[in-house]
Design an enzyme around this catalytic site. Structure first.
Site, PDB file in Angstrom:
ATOM      1  N   TYR A 184       0.837  -1.209   0.000  1.00 22.81           N
ATOM      2  CA  TYR A 184       0.000   0.000   0.000  1.00 22.81           C
ATOM      3  C   TYR A 184       0.874   1.261   0.000  1.00 22.81           C
ATOM      4  O   TYR A 184       0.735   2.139  -0.868  1.00 22.81           O
ATOM      5  CB  TYR A 184      -0.920  -0.031   1.226  1.00 22.81           C
ATOM      6  CG  TYR A 184      -1.617   1.269   1.512  1.00 22.81           C
ATOM      7  CD1 TYR A 184      -2.462   1.850   0.571  1.00 22.81           C
ATOM      8  CD2 TYR A 184      -1.427   1.926   2.732  1.00 22.81           C
ATOM      9  CE1 TYR A 184      -3.097   3.042   0.837  1.00 22.81           C
ATOM     10  CE2 TYR A 184      -2.069   3.116   3.006  1.00 22.81           C
ATOM     11  CZ  TYR A 184      -2.901   3.675   2.053  1.00 22.81           C
ATOM     12  OH  TYR A 184      -3.528   4.866   2.320  1.00 22.81           O
ATOM     13  N   ASN A 230      -3.256   9.154  11.193  1.00 25.76           N
ATOM     14  CA  ASN A 230      -4.461   8.351  11.469  1.00 25.76           C
ATOM     15  C   ASN A 230      -5.720   9.212  11.458  1.00 25.76           C
ATOM     16  O   ASN A 230      -6.030   9.869  12.449  1.00 25.76           O
ATOM     17  CB  ASN A 230      -4.297   7.616  12.796  1.00 25.76           C
ATOM     18  CG  ASN A 230      -3.259   6.514  12.691  1.00 25.76           C
ATOM     19  OD1 ASN A 230      -2.102   6.770  12.370  1.00 25.76           O
ATOM     20  ND2 ASN A 230      -3.669   5.287  12.927  1.00 25.76           N
ATOM     21  N   HIS A 263      -9.870  -0.258  11.559  1.00 21.82           N
ATOM     22  CA  HIS A 263      -9.286   0.878  12.283  1.00 21.82           C
ATOM     23  C   HIS A 263      -9.730   0.911  13.739  1.00 21.82           C
ATOM     24  O   HIS A 263     -10.859   0.566  14.070  1.00 21.82           O
ATOM     25  CB  HIS A 263      -9.661   2.194  11.592  1.00 21.82           C
ATOM     26  CG  HIS A 263      -9.070   2.312  10.227  1.00 21.82           C
ATOM     27  ND1 HIS A 263      -9.723   1.849   9.108  1.00 21.82           N
ATOM     28  CD2 HIS A 263      -7.887   2.795   9.801  1.00 21.82           C
ATOM     29  CE1 HIS A 263      -8.957   2.058   8.051  1.00 21.82           C
ATOM     30  NE2 HIS A 263      -7.831   2.627   8.439  1.00 21.82           N
ATOM     31  N   ARG A 266      -0.132   6.495  18.072  1.00 22.55           N
ATOM     32  CA  ARG A 266      -0.452   7.025  16.748  1.00 22.55           C
ATOM     33  C   ARG A 266      -0.883   8.487  16.865  1.00 22.55           C
ATOM     34  O   ARG A 266      -1.306   8.942  17.916  1.00 22.55           O
ATOM     35  CB  ARG A 266      -1.615   6.234  16.103  1.00 22.55           C
ATOM     36  CG  ARG A 266      -1.285   4.790  15.770  1.00 22.55           C
ATOM     37  CD  ARG A 266      -0.312   4.692  14.607  1.00 22.55           C
ATOM     38  NE  ARG A 266      -0.009   3.313  14.241  1.00 22.55           N
ATOM     39  CZ  ARG A 266       0.968   2.589  14.795  1.00 22.55           C
ATOM     40  NH1 ARG A 266       1.720   3.099  15.757  1.00 22.55           N
ATOM     41  NH2 ARG A 266       1.191   1.359  14.396  1.00 22.55           N
ATOM     42  N   ARG A 291       0.193  -7.050  15.814  1.00 17.54           N
ATOM     43  CA  ARG A 291      -0.244  -7.175  14.422  1.00 17.54           C
ATOM     44  C   ARG A 291       0.981  -6.967  13.518  1.00 17.54           C
ATOM     45  O   ARG A 291       1.755  -6.020  13.746  1.00 17.54           O
ATOM     46  CB  ARG A 291      -1.301  -6.104  14.142  1.00 17.54           C
ATOM     47  CG  ARG A 291      -1.979  -6.215  12.801  1.00 17.54           C
ATOM     48  CD  ARG A 291      -3.133  -5.240  12.685  1.00 17.54           C
ATOM     49  NE  ARG A 291      -2.708  -3.849  12.663  1.00 17.54           N
ATOM     50  CZ  ARG A 291      -3.530  -2.817  12.492  1.00 17.54           C
ATOM     51  NH1 ARG A 291      -4.833  -3.028  12.346  1.00 17.54           N
ATOM     52  NH2 ARG A 291      -3.080  -1.588  12.484  1.00 17.54           N
ATOM     53  N   ALA A 292       1.109  -7.809  12.514  1.00 18.40           N
ATOM     54  CA  ALA A 292       2.276  -7.716  11.620  1.00 18.40           C
ATOM     55  C   ALA A 292       2.339  -6.341  10.973  1.00 18.40           C
ATOM     56  O   ALA A 292       1.318  -5.809  10.541  1.00 18.40           O
ATOM     57  CB  ALA A 292       2.193  -8.795  10.547  1.00 18.40           C
TER      58      ALA A 292
HETATM   59  N1  UFG Z   1      -5.249  -1.601  16.912  1.00 15.09           N
HETATM   60  C1  UFG Z   1      -5.570  -2.447  17.956  1.00 15.09           C
HETATM   61  N2  UFG Z   1      -6.714  -3.190  17.848  1.00 15.09           N
HETATM   62  C2  UFG Z   1      -7.542  -3.123  16.778  1.00 15.09           C
HETATM   63  C3  UFG Z   1      -7.212  -2.234  15.710  1.00 15.09           C
HETATM   64  C4  UFG Z   1      -6.046  -1.493  15.823  1.00 15.09           C
HETATM   65  O1  UFG Z   1      -4.844  -2.548  18.950  1.00 15.09           O
HETATM   66  O2  UFG Z   1      -8.544  -3.849  16.741  1.00 15.09           O
HETATM   67  C5  UFG Z   1      -4.032  -0.779  17.025  1.00 15.09           C
HETATM   68  C6  UFG Z   1      -3.058  -1.029  15.888  1.00 15.09           C
HETATM   69  O3  UFG Z   1      -2.219  -2.116  16.193  1.00 15.09           O
HETATM   70  C7  UFG Z   1      -2.327   0.305  15.854  1.00 15.09           C
HETATM   71  C8  UFG Z   1      -3.381   1.334  16.276  1.00 15.09           C
HETATM   72  O4  UFG Z   1      -4.403   0.565  16.929  1.00 15.09           O
HETATM   73  O5  UFG Z   1      -1.301   0.325  16.789  1.00 15.09           O
HETATM   74  C9  UFG Z   1      -4.007   2.060  15.117  1.00 15.09           C
HETATM   75  O6  UFG Z   1      -4.400   1.106  14.131  1.00 15.09           O
HETATM   76  P1  UFG Z   1      -5.294   1.455  12.867  1.00 15.09           P
HETATM   77  O7  UFG Z   1      -5.565   0.178  12.143  1.00 15.09           O
HETATM   78  O8  UFG Z   1      -6.462   2.276  13.294  1.00 15.09           O
HETATM   79  O9  UFG Z   1      -4.381   2.404  11.997  1.00 15.09           O
HETATM   80  P2  UFG Z   1      -2.870   2.195  11.479  1.00 15.09           P
HETATM   81  O10 UFG Z   1      -1.977   3.014  12.358  1.00 15.09           O
HETATM   82  O11 UFG Z   1      -2.530   0.788  11.304  1.00 15.09           O
HETATM   83  O12 UFG Z   1      -2.936   2.785   9.993  1.00 15.09           O
HETATM   84  C10 UFG Z   1      -3.505   4.038   9.661  1.00 15.09           C
HETATM   85  C11 UFG Z   1      -4.004   3.981   8.247  1.00 15.09           C
HETATM   86  C12 UFG Z   1      -2.857   3.808   7.296  1.00 15.09           C
HETATM   87  C13 UFG Z   1      -1.822   4.865   7.531  1.00 15.09           C
HETATM   88  C14 UFG Z   1      -1.415   4.912   8.977  1.00 15.09           C
HETATM   89  C15 UFG Z   1      -0.484   6.052   9.190  1.00 15.09           C
HETATM   90  O13 UFG Z   1      -4.942   2.920   8.092  1.00 15.09           O
HETATM   91  O14 UFG Z   1      -3.322   3.900   5.978  1.00 15.09           O
HETATM   92  O15 UFG Z   1      -2.560   5.049   9.787  1.00 15.09           O
HETATM   93  O16 UFG Z   1      -0.330   6.398  10.521  1.00 15.09           O
HETATM   94  F1  UFG Z   1      -0.736   4.633   6.790  1.00 15.09           F
END
Ligand code: UFG
Length: 328
Positions: free
Chosen positions: A139, A168, A185, A217, A277-278
């Protein structure tokens, strides 16, 4: 201005469309509704259902568009590692078709929806725009490759463009918020627990190198994010490609987000620690100083309580329209 918004039925695209319409712009949305919904598109906007890449040439051939805001894309990090072919086709492939249509019809103003995933695991925090770009998933790689394409079209064809690298995105604005068929998310998932659509939230790891052991985040309110798109559109200059980070500059841990959701929903929100999570970095926080300084962007909803409050107001009013209804 007369603006084409691709992906304008999605969460970010429909919010920007609503704000553009409120401010008197003439908006055409093209969206294939693969993840977005027709109801999210502001009534004042013209709506075309279809593939943005396939339709861009025909739409822009009217010759009177002033600019394009390009959101249409696939955006799930995990999925991009499973089906990268679809990400390269729908992200890079579609954008090239749009860039070519813009060039053919002399539309020189582009705002591109990009991501912090272009940076990968950061070496220093907060992340500035000159940080190394080493995406750790397909992505982020597709979004970074598009920046190279945009930069070359700017140099060769006088395109004026801005890539906005979101951190985020969360919160809601008016009738638009997060309500995806497949939700990954954090904030919308936690709020689904408060709605009774899930039993608990899983915390992906509590042994990270952070004060409370959970990932940090930078959450940016969708309305502040929309403002940045308008500023970018209004200030693009032919031949110049700019890149700006968009975050609030504040980091919140997963546990802090869950606590904020408990405060605003009054629900105990059971949480359970699960394996990491990976692909998750421990900490991602943006420096957004560049866009503040150069464009005068002034985010006003940067604290987690405002973001969660607005997200909850939207979520609790979804009723039967919540895609999560029936899930447990
Ligand atoms: N998380 C949990 N449990 C869940 C879902 C998420 O603990 O059920 C945690 C994740 O591990 C992470 C945090 O919450 O540490 C935020 O996770 P999100 O999935 O909400 O968002 P991400 O940080 O993985 O990704 C988002 C966007 C990406 C972008 C990134 C940049 O989806 O497209 O932010 O910061 F690149």
């Amino acid at each position: 201005m007369k603006i084409l918004v691709t992906g304008g039925a999605g969460y970010v695209g429909s919010t920007c469309t609503a704000v553009l319409c409120e401010q008197g712009h003439d908006v055409t949305v093209v969206d294939n509704l693969s993840t977005g919904s027709r109801e999210a598109v502001a009534e004042k906007a013209r709506f075309i259902e279809g593939d943005a890449g396939e339709m861009a040439d025909e739409i822009l051939s009217s010759g009177d568009f002033d600019g394009v805001i390009h959101f249409a894309a696939r955006s799930l990090v995990g999925e991009s590692e499973e089906v990268p072919d679809q990400y390269w086709r729908d992200n890079l492939g579609t954008t090239l078709k749009i860039l070519n249509a813009m060039h053919a019809h002399d539309v020189k103003n582009l705002v591109f929806s990009s991501t912090a995933a272009t940076y990968g695991e950061p070496e220093t925090i907060p992340i500035t725009e000159d940080a190394p770009t080493n995406p750790t998933n397909a992505y982020g790689a597709t979004k970074l490759s598009i920046d190279y394409a945009i930069a070359s079209y700017a140099r060769a064809y006088g395109l004026g463009a801005t890539s906005l690298r979101y951190f985020n995105v969360a919160g809601a604005y008016g009738s638009v918020g997060e309500n995806r068929r497949i939700e990954t998310h954090l904030i919308p998932l936690v709020l689904q627990v408060a709605l009774g659509h899930r039993d608990k939230i899983l915390i992906f790891g509590d042994d990270w190198d952070t004060p409370d052991g959970t990932c940090i985040r930078d959450y940016i309110h969708i309305r502040d994010l929309a403002d940045a798109h308008l500023l970018a559109l209004e200030t693009n200059k032919p031949g110049v490609h700019r890149i700006f980070n968009l975050g609030s500059g504040e980091g919140y841990s997963v546990k802090e987000v869950i606590e904020a959701c408990r405060r605003h929903t009054g629900h105990p929100i059971p949480a359970e620690v699960a394996p990491r999570r990976a692909g998750d970095p421990a900490k991602l926080v943006a420096s957004s100083e560049k866009i503040k300084k150069e464009l005068g962007w002034n985010p006003t909803r940067t604290d987690i309580d405002t973001i969660v409050k607005d997200a909850w107001n939207f979520t609790k009013n979804l009723g039967d329209r919540a895609y999560s209804a029936g899930q447990r």
